[in-house]
Every structure is written in structure tokens, then in C-alpha cells.
Write a protein that holds these residues in place. Structure first.
Motif, mmCIF file in Angstrom:
data_model
loop_
_atom_site.group_PDB
_atom_site.id
_atom_site.type_symbol
_atom_site.label_atom_id
_atom_site.label_comp_id
_atom_site.label_asym_id
_atom_site.label_seq_id
_atom_site.Cartn_x
_atom_site.Cartn_y
_atom_site.Cartn_z
ATOM 1 N N GLU A 209 41.234 -116.361 69.048
ATOM 2 C CA GLU A 209 42.194 -115.338 68.638
ATOM 3 C C GLU A 209 42.597 -115.528 67.178
ATOM 4 O O GLU A 209 42.701 -114.568 66.412
ATOM 5 N N CYS A 211 40.826 -116.982 64.823
ATOM 6 C CA CYS A 211 39.669 -116.655 63.969
ATOM 7 C C CYS A 211 39.542 -115.146 63.758
ATOM 8 O O CYS A 211 39.376 -114.672 62.626
ATOM 9 N N THR A 212 39.602 -114.400 64.823
ATOM 10 C CA THR A 212 39.426 -112.942 64.697
ATOM 11 C C THR A 212 40.591 -112.307 63.960
ATOM 12 O O THR A 212 40.414 -111.351 63.197
ATOM 13 N N ARG A 213 41.821 -112.865 64.173
ATOM 14 C CA ARG A 213 42.982 -112.314 63.473
ATOM 15 C C ARG A 213 42.892 -112.546 61.979
ATOM 16 O O ARG A 213 43.463 -111.795 61.193
ATOM 17 N N SER A 217 34.301 -111.851 62.113
ATOM 18 C CA SER A 217 33.565 -110.986 63.032
ATOM 19 C C SER A 217 32.580 -111.863 63.787
ATOM 20 O O SER A 217 31.673 -112.455 63.178
ATOM 21 N N ILE A 218 32.757 -111.958 65.101
ATOM 22 C CA ILE A 218 31.945 -112.871 65.901
ATOM 23 C C ILE A 218 30.630 -112.203 66.291
ATOM 24 O O ILE A 218 30.609 -111.043 66.736
#
Length: 667
Positions: A209, A211-213, A217-218
């Protein structure tokens, strides 16, 4: 000549001779089936035959669409259009259809095409995976860490926007005990930064969470990746090579199928299309348990011979011929002599006449002939056209009649262009003045007009032709009205306008010194008489004086539309003038190019030949479209409503072959 007389035919026959009757009707090529728009269903047997034809045509359309791009046709499309097609009979085509397993060929092609599409989809996915592996080249461990992980550790890969990368690093530092950030050695400054994050499973949700915040982009890593990036890249390249080899093999097999089957499928396309047309025609028949009734239109001149052929089939056949009855809507078949027939296409492009109406083709032909010549107006261009047409007729001996008529139309137009080019002194523009000065005296001796030095003379001729053209159209309208018993309409709606406009032209010409002065009072009298009749005719049905007067004045105001129509003919000057000017410019450029040292003559030839060829093409287009517009808008608008039905007889489909049942050629 004009619109051919037709007979309405009612044909009664036993179902046992159905195919023979349909064959005769189609072979004759002169019978237009009368369709019943309220028909709900076709006869059962015919419906079954049509369904079979449509099924075969579905396979044929698929095969042609799939294989044509892989087949190098020995007969170019232009050659087919000009009649260079193999000649076969329906009997030979029928034998070929029986011997050919269309469904089997279609299934084989579909299977290979489907396999190729699957290979391409798989290869596309592999290339996507390869790009993903390239972006993970910096990852030193086994990719199973990203796809499966271990009992305590898992990994994610993706990208972070360059402008958010520092914030991303700071946010991830809060989980330093539970994460490992793996980066490339050289981090790009202006692009997204590829990253891999190894993290503890216990806190994976919170870390992901974060990282994405913070801009990550995974990427989805395919589960099949287990080894290192290098190992998986090698395996992927090998798989791609294998797929490409298989695709090439299948493509070569399709090429072989195309080479073998396309010529056959082309022939069968015409065969099954012909049968489908035949069955659709029979589908318009009425039936009893044993008999059929087919109705059609046939030209009167062909009726006797057709009746003889049909009634020879069986004693159970009866053909009854009659004239069109009230309420019938016969199509219009244009019949004109050999000098007018090529112009039929111009009428058809607009709208065929109603049956029994006036065929405008002989009326427009001389005007289009003259107008085209004035618009193109170059004798040199005309010689190029005539040379090309002569070559076409010499090379192609079996040109279809419709195409042949269109080519002959341009041959006629080339003749008028040559004559006007000589009279106006235009030969590839001013080629004579620029490069052949010794021919200038001959050119001047033949000249009657000079659009370059005296354009007003040509403008006057153009406007006079416009007046004649419009008055001729009004005269035809008056004749049609008188023929149909509408004498008042002929006088008030047509003849009065002829007097009014002709009178104004005579008066204006006399006032301008173009005609002797005694034409002035004559013009006044004609214009006044015409105006009075127009005024009366427009208001004759109104009940009060004010309405009559208003209608009369509005009708006379309509003379401005005639003025616009007449001025529209100034395009004859403009287009001819433009053609001459373009030719002059090309010659000027050619002359300047010739002065280039050593290669000037070569450049000049390229400029002159290429420039004039371009000029011919572009000016022929204008010379065709603008005179056609004068016919359709100015001329037809005065007398010709069109609105007829085109004559569309039952014939064979001949896109790829010429069907001739008198031949015994091999397929």
C-alpha cells in the motif's frame, strides 16, 4: 431510338423444366425479372437451391479474402476489366464445381489461418514478456522470488515516476527492517525508474500500500518465470524462434494452397454467383403443386426469338407477351445509334428516364461533345488521348460493351478537343511557340480564337452556347408539354421564357454594338411579350388581383436564376484558359531546365513529359466533371426529371471469367 419498347412476359412452365428455363433466361441476358415486394416466401425447392448457393458463396468469399493476398494473379485487375478473362461454359464450370470440395478447402485454410493467429498471439505475448525481462535485467536473483516467493519473503517489481522516486525511497525507508530495495546501477533521470522490492510476508499488505501510494506501478510477472532473468530470456528467445519457424511453415503452406486453389475459386465464384442470381430470379415465381409462373420484361425486338427458344423446351411451356399496362413500372432500356450510345452512361449516371418518356441522351450528346473540347482545349492532349485509346483497342480485343462505350465516349471527346485545340492554337500549351517556332505561321493560319490575347471573345462564345443550351432545354420541355396535352404550360412555362430571355439577349447585344441596331426593337418586343405571358401564367390561378400581381412579379424575378445559369457557362472559358496556362508554365519550366549544363536536356524531358502527363490527367477530370454539371443542373433542370428505373436483366456473373455456352473450352 431512345427508350426501347418492352413487352411484359408471363411464362408458365412445369417444374421439371425449371432449370432449363432459368438457363435460357439467363443466357439471353435480356430479361429483367419482375419482383413482387409483397412476396413473403420463395418456392420451397428454389429456396433450398438458393441456400446451397449462398453456403458455397460464403466459403468462396472467405477463400478469396484469405488467399488473394497470397496469390499473384497472372491477369491484372485492369486486364480483367478490359475483357482479358478466360472463356468457359457453364457446363465446364458445373463439372468443376462437382469435382471441387469447397467446404474441405475452406476448412483446411481456416485451420491454418486459425493456427497462425494463435501463434501470432502467443508470439506477441512472448515479446511483451521479453520487454518485461529486459526491464528486470538488474535483478540478480531467481524470478521465483517475484512469482512465488518463499515462506517468509515475497517480491514485487514495477516502476516509479522519476519525480516521485525520492519520496518513494523515503517512504520505503520506514520499513527498512522488512524490505530490500533493488535498483539498476544507472538510474535514468528523465524516465520511470524500474525497481524491485523484496519484503516480509508478515507486513506485505502495508508495504505494498505504501509503495503504490508513493508512485509505484506494480508489474504482473508471469507465474511461468522461475529461473534468473538470463535463463528465462534465453528460453524465451528460443521459444520465439520456434514459433516464428512454425508460422513461416504454415504461411508457406497457405501460399501453396493459394497458388493451387485461387484460380479455381475465382471461376467458382462466377459460377455460384450466376446460380444464386438465377435462383433469386426463380424465387420471384408463383407456384402451384406442379407449375411455376415467372414474369419479366423483355425488349420487343428480342421477344420473338426468346419465345421461340423457350417454347421449344417442352410442350408444357407457354409464354404470353403483352404491352405494359396502366400501373406497371417498366424499366428504361436506352437504345441509341453508335454515335450516341457512348453517351448513354451520362444519362444513366444522373437518372434513367421513365418508360415512355424522353431520352435526353441524343439531346445532351452534341453539347457535351463541344463543352468537353472547349474545357480541355489542347490538340496535343487530344493526340495523347487518341493514342492511348488506339493502343487499348489494339491490345484488348474483347472489351465489354459497357467499358467499350465509355472509352469511345472519351475518343469522341478527344476529337472535339483536337478540333478546338487547333482553332485556339493550343498544342501542349504554347509548345509550338516555345520549341517549334517554324510552325508558328501554320498555327496562326488555323486559329479562329485566341483565349490568351482575346479572352472576351471566347467568353462571348461560351455565354452564347449557354443561351442556346438553355433555350434548347426549354424547347424540349415545351414539346413534352404539348405532346402530353399541356399547351398552356408549354406557352406560359417554356415558350414565354424563350421569348423573354432571347429578347433580352438581342436587345443587350444590339445595345453593346455586337449586333446591328435593328435587333434592338425586335428584342424589346420579344422580351415584353414574353414578360407579359410569364406575368399572366404565374398568377392565372390566383383569386384576387393582388395575389396575381405578386405571383407575376415573383415569376419575373426568377429571371435572375436564368442569368446565373447563363453565367455558369463562363467555366468553359475558365477551364480551357487554365489548361493552356498550365501547359505554358510546364513549357517555361522545361525551357529553363534545358539550360542546366550537361544534364539540362534530360531534366527538360522529365519536366515536360511528367508535367504534361499530370496536366492531362487533372484537366481531363475537370473537362469531364464541369460539362457534366452543365448538363445535369442547367440543362436537365429545364425539362428532364429523370426518376426512371434502370434496366437490370438477369445475366451471368463475369468478374473473373467470360461465360460463353457456345464454347467448349477447358476450365
Amino acid at each position: 431510338m431512345g427508350v426501347a419498347k418492352l413487352k411484359k412476359a408471363e411464362l408458365y412452365y412445369h417444374k421439371s423444366v425449371r432449370e432449363k428455363i432459368a438457363e435460357i433466361l439467363q443466357d439471353s441476358g435480356v430479361c429483367q425479372i419482375i419482383e413482387d415486394p409483397e412476396r413473403e416466401a420463395r418456392p420451397t425447392e428454389i429456396e433450398a437451391c438458393l441456400a446451397e448457393s449462398e453456403e458455397r458463396l460464403s466459403d468462396i468469399r472467405y477463400l478469396l479474402r484469405t488467399l488473394s493476398g497470397r496469390y499473384r494473379d497472372p491477369i491484372p485487375s485492369i486486364d480483367r476489366l478490359l475483357g482479358e478473362r478466360p472463356v468457359v461454359s457453364m457446363a465446364n464450370l458445373s463439372r468443376l464445381a462437382r469435382e471441387t470440395d469447397l467446404a474441405g478447402v475452406s476448412a483446411a485454410v481456416r485451420q491454418k489461418e486459425h493456427e497462425i493467429n494463435e501463434l501470432r498471439a502467443e508470439a506477441s505475448q512472448l515479446r511483451t514478456n521479453r520487454s518485461l525481462l529486459d526491464s528486470l535485467g538488474f535483478f540478480p536473483h531467481s524470478l521465483s522470488l517475484l512469482t512465488e516467493g518463499t515462506r517468509t519473503v515475497r517480491g514485487i517489481a514495477g516502476t516509479v515516476k522519476a519525480e516521485q522516486f525520492e519520496a518513494f525511497r523515503r517512504a520505503l525507508a520506514e520499513f527498512a527492517q522488512d524490505t530490500e530495495l533493488i535498483l539498476p546501477k544507472d538510474i535514468p533521470a528523465a524516465r520511470d525508474v524500474p525497481v524491485v522490492v523484496l519484503l516480509s510476508r508478515d507486513r506485505s499488505d502495508k508495504i505494498i500500500e505504501t509503495c503504490t501510494r508513493n508512485g509505484m506501478s506494480i508489474s504482473d510477472i508471469p507465474p511461468l518465470f522461475k529461473g534468473t532473468v538470463t535463463e528465462e530470456s534465453v528460453a524465451l528467445v528460443s521459444k520465439l524462434a520456434e514459433l516464428e519457424l512454425r508460422e513461416r511453415t504454415l504461411s508457406e503452406e497457405l501460399d501453396a494452397l493459394a497458388e493451387r486453389w485461387t484460380p479455381i475459386v475465382q471461376k467458382l465464384s462466377d459460377y455460384w454467383n450466376s446460380l444464386a442470381g438465377r435462383h433469386r430470379a426463380l424465387g420471384e415465381s408463383d407456384e402451384t403443386d406442379r407449375t411455376l409462373r415467372t414474369r419479366f420484361w423483355v425488349p420487343e425486338r428480342e421477344a420473338a426469338e426468346l419465345q421461340k427458344r423457350i417454347e421449344a423446351v417442352s410442350p408444357s411451356v407457354a409464354l404470353f407477351l403483352s404491352d405494359p399496362a396502366e400501373g406497371d413500372e417498366p424499366p428504361a432500356l436506352l437504345e441509341n445509334g453508335r454515335f450516341v450510345r457512348p453517351f448513354n452512361v451520362l444519362t444513366t449516371l444522373y437518372s434513367p428516364p421513365v418508360y415512355g418518356g424522353t431520352d435526353p441522351t441524343p439531346l445532351l450528346a452534341p453539347f457535351f461533345f463541344i463543352f468537353f473540347g472547349m474545357c480541355l482545349g489542347d490538340a496535343g492532349y487530344a493526340l495523347v488521348m487518341l493514342g492511348l485509346i488506339a493502343w487499348l483497342f489494339k491490345k484488348y480485343r474483347r472489351i465489354p460493351s459497357s467499358v467499350k462505350d465509355f472509352i469511345v465516349l472519351f475518343a469522341f471527346c478527344a476529337v472535339s478537343t483536337f478540333v478546338y485545340g487547333i482553332l485556339s492554337g493550343s498544342f501542349f500549351g504554347d509548345f509550338v511557340d516555345a520549341f517549334l517556332p517554324f510552325l508558328i505561321p501554320v498555327k496562326k493560319a488555323l486559329m479562329a480564337v485566341d483565349p490568351m490575347t482575346n479572352p472576351m471573345q471566347v467568353l462571348g462564345i461560351s455565354l452564347i452556347l449557354g443561351v442556346v443550351h438553355l433555350m434548347f432545354g426549354l424547347g424540349i420541355a415545351a414539346y413534352d408539354n404539348i405532346r402530353n396535352g399541356r399547351c398552356i404550360d408549354a406557352i406560359g412555362g417554356n415558350i414565354a421564357w424563350i421569348f423573354f430571355i432571347t429578347g433580352l439577349c438581342l436587345f443587350g447585344s444590339a445595345a453593346g454594338g455586337f449586333l446591328p441596331s435593328f435587333f434592338s426593337p425586335l428584342g424589346k418586343i420579344m422580351a415584353a411579350a414574353g414578360a407579359l405571358v410569364i406575368f399572366w401564367y404565374a398568377g392565372r390561378e390566383k383569386k384576387n388581383v393582388l395575389s396575381k400581381a405578386l405571383s407575376g412579379f415573383l415569376a419575373l424575378y426568377g429571371s435572375t436564376s436564368y442569368l446565373g445559369d447563363i453565367l455558369s457557362y463562363s467555366r468553359l472559358l475558365a477551364l480551357g484558359f487554365g489548361s493552356a496556362v498550365i501547359g505554358m508554365i510546364i513549357n517555361l519550366l522545361g525551357g529553363m531546365s534545358a539550360e542546366i549544363p550537361y544534364v539540362g536536356w534530360l531534366v527538360a524531358i522529365v519536366v515536360l513529359v511528367g508535367g504534361h502527363l499530370f496536366s492531362i490527367l487533372i484537366n481531363i477530370l475537370g473537362a469531364f466533371v464541369h460539362p457534366l454539371r452543365l448538363q445535369y443542373v442547367e440543362f436537365f433542370g429545364k425539362f428532364y426529371p429523370g426518376g426512371g428505373l434502370s434496366y437490370a436483366p438477369l445475366t451471368h456473373s463475369e468478374e473473373y471469367v467470360e461465360i460463353d455456352n457456345s464454347c467448349s473450352s477447358k476450365v
